[in-house]
Write a protein that holds these residues in place. Structure first.
Motif, PDB file in Angstrom:
ATOM      1  N   UNK A  53       0.860  -1.187   0.000  1.00  0.00           N
ATOM      2  CA  UNK A  53       0.000   0.000   0.000  1.00  0.00           C
ATOM      3  C   UNK A  53       0.895   1.235   0.000  1.00  0.00           C
ATOM      4  N   UNK A  54       0.511   2.226  -0.725  1.00  0.00           N
ATOM      5  CA  UNK A  54       1.330   3.429  -0.861  1.00  0.00           C
ATOM      6  C   UNK A  54       0.425   4.648  -0.984  1.00  0.00           C
ATOM      7  N   UNK A  55       0.854   5.737  -0.380  1.00  0.00           N
ATOM      8  CA  UNK A  55       0.056   6.961  -0.409  1.00  0.00           C
ATOM      9  C   UNK A  55       0.971   8.153  -0.638  1.00  0.00           C
ATOM     10  N   UNK A  56       0.674   8.947  -1.654  1.00  0.00           N
ATOM     11  CA  UNK A  56       1.410  10.177  -1.920  1.00  0.00           C
ATOM     12  C   UNK A  56       0.397  11.295  -2.098  1.00  0.00           C
ATOM     13  N   UNK A  57       0.919  12.490  -2.380  1.00  0.00           N
ATOM     14  CA  UNK A  57       0.014  13.619  -2.611  1.00  0.00           C
ATOM     15  C   UNK A  57      -0.745  13.492  -3.924  1.00  0.00           C
ATOM     16  N   UNK A  58      -0.228  12.625  -4.827  1.00  0.00           N
ATOM     17  CA  UNK A  58      -0.863  12.482  -6.139  1.00  0.00           C
ATOM     18  C   UNK A  58      -1.719  11.233  -6.267  1.00  0.00           C
ATOM     19  N   UNK A  59      -1.398  10.189  -5.531  1.00  0.00           N
ATOM     20  CA  UNK A  59      -2.134   8.941  -5.714  1.00  0.00           C
ATOM     21  C   UNK A  59      -2.078   8.053  -4.485  1.00  0.00           C
ATOM     22  N   UNK A  60      -2.999   7.080  -4.468  1.00  0.00           N
ATOM     23  CA  UNK A  60      -2.947   5.996  -3.493  1.00  0.00           C
ATOM     24  C   UNK A  60      -2.876   4.695  -4.283  1.00  0.00           C
ATOM     25  N   UNK A  61      -2.298   3.689  -3.661  1.00  0.00           N
ATOM     26  CA  UNK A  61      -2.064   2.422  -4.352  1.00  0.00           C
ATOM     27  C   UNK A  61      -2.204   1.275  -3.357  1.00  0.00           C
ATOM     28  N   UNK A  62      -2.884   0.206  -3.783  1.00  0.00           N
ATOM     29  CA  UNK A  62      -2.986  -1.009  -2.966  1.00  0.00           C
ATOM     30  C   UNK A  62      -2.920  -2.202  -3.920  1.00  0.00           C
ATOM     31  N   UNK A  63      -1.869  -2.985  -3.791  1.00  0.00           N
ATOM     32  CA  UNK A  63      -1.636  -4.096  -4.725  1.00  0.00           C
ATOM     33  C   UNK A  63      -1.376  -5.379  -3.940  1.00  0.00           C
ATOM     34  N   UNK A  64      -2.218  -6.368  -4.175  1.00  0.00           N
ATOM     35  CA  UNK A  64      -2.006  -7.694  -3.592  1.00  0.00           C
ATOM     36  C   UNK A  64      -1.462  -8.613  -4.679  1.00  0.00           C
ATOM     37  N   UNK A  65      -0.344  -9.256  -4.405  1.00  0.00           N
ATOM     38  CA  UNK A  65       0.344 -10.031  -5.429  1.00  0.00           C
ATOM     39  C   UNK A  65       0.768 -11.403  -4.904  1.00  0.00           C
TER      40      UNK A  65
END
Length: 488
Positions: free
Chosen positions: A63-75
């Motif tokens: 999971x990642x969070x920045x001022x431009x985007x959020x991301x959640x990747x299960x692999x």
């Protein structure tokens, strides 16, 4: 001894330092411009978690969070690179597409205060010992417009350390592929929530590329996946087509069926393979004498079983065009028709004249009946007989959209009118010809009375009784029709 630098020298040094500083700033600016993150990249928050799902199968979630985007990747991943590689490639492709979208939308994202988002989730299911099904769903949105959903599936066999392909699971040949295509097509068009949005041309393109099919398997269903916009308008979203194992198991590879503990009794296999027109099905002789007996308006609790008994004694096959309303009352009778190996067609829900209805009502009549028949028998009716043989452009349009040919008749027994066994036999035998489609009804006891003598007379003249679909295979018929059969 240190020499003093005169004024012109200092000017040169100052200019060199300014140039170097400017160059460094340009490089840094370029790097930041190419990054999807903001200049405050040190504010990005990233978290990685690891877990074990099943023996030999792990999952990494980022999971990642920045001022431009959020991301959640299960692999999911295993210890075998040959399995991980195609999974990683697909996930990386989604991430790259997302990153590219963020770069393009960077100014707009900053201006509107909107953050892009990428979410990749993987559902895992154990099918058998060390055999797992992975279903991925990737959703990404990089602007204020609608997002995009994509589907992907993998079936892993850790016993063999490989990703299973379609031909590892199914016995693939021309006829079985056509039958599976028909199942998918019928499921889509019988789903009233999405059938309106289907693009038939795009659907056919997707179905005609089995190597590109996205699929998974469980003990209950085989599921086929279609990305958003792949075969339908965006309103339909990403699409899943679930086909019960009962319907599709005749096409399963015997070794794979054994691995996942799906029983394929020899007797049942032969019966279902024959019904589904696989390569083991006996081909009709182009020069043979065939007739298709069809029975409308049933099932009936007394008449239909009598007709089934007579057909069995003569080793004859027929097509039963059932009403959904009747199947609702007598599902066990409908199931007996299916178990006897006969073909089941759709005669609508309530026997209304479809030419008096609008497109939505016509679809509803056909779809409701189809659902009820399928639930009772496990067989999806692939043929449509409009009540009274009445059709117009709207009826034909629905038949085409749903992939269900309209079947009429070339010989009318008038059993509904005469209610007399002798009259029925006389009428049929006076008009029958090779390739005839004969109209009968399995709601009249007089029709059941007539059938033993009728079958004997047809056999004496060299006729073999087959289903409508068998005639179609012989004639290589395609499209909505209508089809009437052949006359003398």
């Amino acid at each position: 001894m240190i020499r003093r630098i005169k004024l012109p020298g200092w000017i040169v040094i100052i200019l060199l330092l300014a140039g170097i500083t400017f160059g460094i700033n340009q490089v840094v600016a370029k790097v930041l411009e190419e990054s999807p993150e903001t200049n405050d990249s040190n504010e990005a928050k990233e978290k990685v978690t690891e877990s074990s799902v099943y023996p030999g199968l792990n999952i990494r979630t980022v999971t990642k969070e920045t001022n431009l985007y959020t991301l959640a990747v299960s692999q999911p991943y295993t210890e075998k690179s040959q399995i991980n590689k195609p999974i990683n490639e697909w996930v990386d492709k989604q991430k790259k597409e997302f990153t590219t979208g963020v770069k393009k939308s960077k100014k707009m994202l900053k201006k509107n205060g909107f953050r892009a988002h990428l979410n990749i989730q993987a559902e895992t299911e154990k099918i058998a010992d060390k055999i797992y099904s992975l279903q991925f769903q990737a959703y990404q949105i990089t602007s204020g417009a609608n997002g995009m959903t994509k589907m992907k599936s993998f079936v892993i066999d850790l016993n063999q350390n490989k990703l299973l392909q379609l031909d590892d699971v199914f016995r693939l040949n021309k006829n079985s592929i056509q039958d599976i295509q028909k199942m998918i097509r019928n499921k889509l068009h019988s789903n009233e929530k999405i059938s309106f949005y289907i693009f038939d041309d795009e659907l056919e393109k997707a179905l005609n590329k089995p190597n590109n099919w996205k699929w998974s398997i469980s003990h209950k269903n085989v599921t086929f996946y279609f990305n958003e916009y792949e075969i339908a308008a965006g309103a339909a979203g990403a699409i899943k087509v679930e086909i019960p194992i009962k319907e599709i198991k005749p096409y399963l590879n015997e070794k794979f069926a054994k691995k996942i503990n799906v029983k394929l009794p020899e007797k049942e296999n032969k019966k279902e393979e024959k019904e589904q027109h696989t390569d083991d099905y006996a081909k009709l002789d182009p020069d043979g004498k065939y007739v298709a007996l069809t029975f409308d308006d049933g099932p009936h609790p007394e008449v239909t079983p009598r007709i089934l008994d007579t057909l069995k004694k003569h080793d004859a096959k027929a097509t039963f065009f059932m009403l959904g309303s009747q199947v609702e009352y007598y599902p066990e009778i409908a199931n007996k028709v299916e178990e006897a190996g006969h073909e089941i067609g759709n005669h609508t829900m309530n026997h209304q004249d479809l030419t008096t209805l609008g497109l939505p009502e016509i679809k509803k009549e056909v779809q409701n009946s189809s659902h009820i028949i399928e639930n009772a028998t496990g067989q999806t009716p692939s043929l449509l007989r409009p009540p009274y043989g009445a059709w117009n452009d709207n009826v034909k349009q629905v038949a085409k959209q749903m992939g269900r040919p309209m079947i009429m008749w070339s010989v009318d027994s008038l059993d509904w009118k005469s209610l007399n066994a002798k009259a029925v036999n006389k009428k049929v035998m006076a008009n029958v010809a090779p390739g005839s489609i004969v109209l009968l009804h399995d709601i009249n006891s007089s029709t059941a009375d007539a059938l033993p003598r009728l079958l004997t007379s047809l056999e004496q003249q060299g006729y073999q009784m087959v289903t409508v679909s068998q005639l179609f295979e012989l004639w290589d018929k395609k499209g909505a029709g209508p089809y009437y059969g052949k006359v003398d």
